[in-house]
Design a protein around this motif. Structure first.
Motif, short mmCIF file in Angstrom:
data_model
loop_
_atom_site.label_atom_id
_atom_site.label_comp_id
_atom_site.label_asym_id
_atom_site.label_seq_id
_atom_site.Cartn_x
_atom_site.Cartn_y
_atom_site.Cartn_z
N GLU A 21 0.82 -1.21 0.00
CA GLU A 21 0.00 0.00 0.00
C GLU A 21 0.86 1.26 0.00
N THR B 215 1.06 4.07 -2.99
CA THR B 215 0.77 5.47 -2.67
C THR B 215 1.88 6.38 -3.18
N ASN C 67 1.57 6.60 -7.00
CA ASN C 67 0.45 7.43 -7.45
C ASN C 67 0.76 8.92 -7.28
N PRO D 201 -3.01 6.03 -12.23
CA PRO D 201 -3.25 5.54 -10.88
C PRO D 201 -3.06 4.03 -10.80
N ARG E 263 -3.81 0.53 -8.81
CA ARG E 263 -4.80 -0.05 -7.90
C ARG E 263 -4.30 -1.42 -7.44
N HIS F 35 -5.11 -5.10 -5.82
CA HIS F 35 -6.14 -6.13 -5.64
C HIS F 35 -5.50 -7.31 -4.93
N SER G 100 -3.83 3.54 -16.42
CA SER G 100 -4.08 2.80 -15.18
C SER G 100 -3.10 1.65 -15.06
N ASP H 117 -2.78 -2.02 -12.75
CA ASP H 117 -3.42 -2.95 -11.83
C ASP H 117 -2.37 -3.88 -11.24
#
Length: 400
Positions: free
Chosen positions: A274, A278, A281, A287, A289, A291, A327, A329
């Motif tokens: 995380e 951060t 980003n 961005p 993300r 999962h 994006s 992922d």
């Protein structure tokens, strides 16, 4: 198509093109030598150069291993045979014992120039210079089979220049390959050093906990024996986990010359993804993300830290090579037997942009993942973009 497959395809195409060009030159030699009937002498003048030309094919056509000793030895023998044929033709024609050839053998010249290239590129260092010089001399002398006119001497010099150029290209590629090999070795050594630092931090953390729990158990042994049993169970689990990870990681550290005082770095595993995303980003347009599927706690430290570095490499690759990505992922999934990691972006595909992710960062990461028994792949996604996938096997005790 992956980069190794693409390289193999280009090699096959180059080999096919070389054979076609060689065949056309051999056809020209055959046509020129059989333009009229000159008896047994003409047949001899045709068969000997063709045989020498065919003998060069096993040398310049295959991809040889670096430092080959057989290659320069065979090149020396072939060059000596070519020089002997040239000397024999010149001496016999000067004495009137044999007819002058209509062509000196363009296929043989091209084959020997190819031999000069492969010997300079792949031959053993001690023998390669002698073999290249001998083959170059054979190429330069071949026009003398037709005569000693000034024009033929000039052709000989041109062929010598072509052989020198082939040697220069071979040496250049050899130096480039050697530099890349040294860089890869350095990256792999750095990966082993990272393993050593991870092992130090992990062992220090768990051994410190074991010592603290043992000291606590000694003080509460008389007041609360049940707490001693719990502490001993925790010490047993921590010790077993530490020994298992240490065996796996020490097996990877195969470099006895690694410095023992390498600077230490704090451990970062999949549970710290995380903050990593951060930070990404905050500096990237696309961005990222995260999962997560499954419980990521309790993983072996070497698996957790390596998975973290896979994600770091994937994000770095996106930032450097996919500025148009919208994006990213990051998927981390834990199954009973595997930890699966994927970093996928929707940036420009290598089908329309330069290939991404094949630098030394990915080479070092591949070394780390494979050392743990895992697999890693990088390439274009099915619907575009770029995908970095890694799979780490989990030990049976951890998987259960």
């Amino acid at each position: 198509m992956s980069a190794p497959d693409l390289r193999r395809l280009w090699v096959r195409l180059a080999q096919a093109a070389g054979l076609v060009a060689f065949g056309l030159l051999a056809l020209f030699d055959f046509t020129a030598s059989t333009a009229d009937d000159r008896g047994m002498s003409a047949l001899l003048l045709l068969l000997v150069p063709v045989g020498l030309a065919v003998a060069t094919v096993p040398l310049w056509l295959p991809v040889h291993q670096p430092g080959s000793r057989r290659l320069p030895v065979a090149a020396l023998a072939l060059a000596a045979a070519s020089l002997a044929v040239t000397a024999g033709v010149v001496l016999l024609s000067a004495g009137g014992g044999i007819l002058i050839a209509r062509t000196w053998g363009l296929a043989e010249s091209a084959g020997l120039i190819g031999v000069v290239f492969v010997v300079s590129r792949w031959g053993a260092p001690r023998l390669a210079p002698w073999a290249a010089v001998a083959a170059g001399l054979a190429v330069a002398a071949m026009p003398l089979r037709v005569g000693t006119d000034n024009l033929l001497v000039i052709f000989g010099l041109l062929q010598a220049l072509a052989a020198a150029g082939a040697a220069g290209v071979g040496l250049y590629l050899r130096v480039i390959a050697a530099g890349r090999a040294r860089a890869i070795a350095l990256v792999r050594a750095e990966q082993r050093a990272e393993f050593a630092r991870d092992l130090h931090d992990f062992i220090a953390h768990h051994v410190t906990g074991i010592v603290v729990q043992a000291q606590g158990a000694r003080f509460v042994a008389e007041q609360d024996p049940q707490r001693v049993i719990v502490a001993l169970e925790q010490i047993e689990r921590a010790g077993a986990e530490t020994m298992a990870s240490m065996r796996r990681m020490v097996g990877i550290l195969r470099n006895p010359d690694a410095p023992p005082d390498a600077p230490l770095a704090p451990l970062a595993g999949v549970t710290e993804l995380e903050p990593l995303l951060t930070g990404f980003n905050g500096a990237a347009n696309a961005p990222a993300r995260l999962h997560v599927d499954g419980d990521l706690t309790g993983l072996p430290v070497e698996v957790s830290t390596s998975a973290y570095r896979v994600v770091m490499e994937g994000l770095t690759n996106t930032r450097q090579h996919a500025p148009d990505a919208r994006s990213v992922d990051v998927v981390v999934r834990r199954t009973p037997d595997w930890l699966l990691v994927r970093v996928a972006d929707d940036g420009a595909s290598p089908r329309t942009a330069p290939a991404r992710g094949h630098g030394f960062g990915l080479i070092g990461l591949t070394e780390r993942v494979r050392a743990l028994g895992g697999t890693i792949t990088a390439g274009p996604g099915v619907v575009g973009g770029w995908v970095l996938d890694a799979a780490f096997p989990l030990p049976a005790a951890v998987a259960r």
